[in-house]
Design a protein around this motif. Structure first.
Motif, PDB file in Angstrom:
ATOM      1  N   LEU A  35       0.593  -1.197   0.017  1.00 27.97           N
ATOM      2  CA  LEU A  35      -0.065  -0.051  -0.011  1.00 27.97           C
ATOM      3  C   LEU A  35       1.010   1.529  -0.154  1.00 27.97           C
TER       4      LEU A  35
ATOM      5  N   THR B 247       0.572   5.450   0.402  1.00 29.02           N
ATOM      6  CA  THR B 247      -0.520   6.797   0.616  1.00 29.02           C
ATOM      7  C   THR B 247       0.221   8.076   0.458  1.00 29.02           C
TER       8      THR B 247
ATOM      9  N   ILE C 151      -4.636   7.206  -1.798  1.00 24.93           N
ATOM     10  CA  ILE C 151      -4.176   5.867  -1.520  1.00 24.93           C
ATOM     11  C   ILE C 151      -4.176   4.783  -2.691  1.00 24.93           C
ATOM     12  N   GLN C 152      -3.093   3.873  -2.685  1.00 25.95           N
ATOM     13  CA  GLN C 152      -2.770   3.031  -3.728  1.00 25.95           C
ATOM     14  C   GLN C 152      -2.882   1.654  -3.162  1.00 25.95           C
ATOM     15  N   VAL C 153      -3.836   0.776  -3.413  1.00 23.31           N
ATOM     16  CA  VAL C 153      -3.952  -0.434  -2.611  1.00 23.31           C
ATOM     17  C   VAL C 153      -3.415  -1.539  -3.574  1.00 23.31           C
TER      18      VAL C 153
END
Length: 106
Positions: A41, A43, A50-52
């Protein structure tokens, strides 16, 4: 603009930011640099962007420098069978790396 990431190393997950100092299990560090490719993850802007990953975020690396190598505190392993005159006492000290996060590249 504080960028943070969750990395996976040594079977554990760590929330890290630039400038953080932490202890991880010892890995094969070359010339005092460690690069973590398994980023779960990322952020930016204190949680607004946010990149998950699925399971990993593509193209993101976390770079760190090795500050020190040391051992953790001893863990005592004691085995005993009552009334059988069986006692075994062993110990274990895990090898650790003390690292400082230098860069999170997205």
């Amino acid at each position: 603009m504080a960028m943070k990431a969750i990395i996976k190393t040594g079977g554990k997950q760590y929330l890290v930011g630039e400038g953080d100092v932490l202890d991880i299990e010892k890995t094969a560090a070359e010339s005092g640099k460690v690069v973590f490719d398994e980023v779960l993850l990322v952020t930016e802007d204190d949680g607004k962007n946010i990149q998950v990953g699925d399971p990993l975020v593509k193209g993101v690396k976390v770079e760190a420098e090795v500050v020190d190598e040391h051992k953790a505190d001893k863990v005592v392993v004691f085995k005993m069978r009552r009334r059988k005159n069986y006692r075994r006492k062993t110990g274990h000290r895990q090898q650790l790396l003390h690292i400082k996060i230098t860069k999170i590249s997205a």
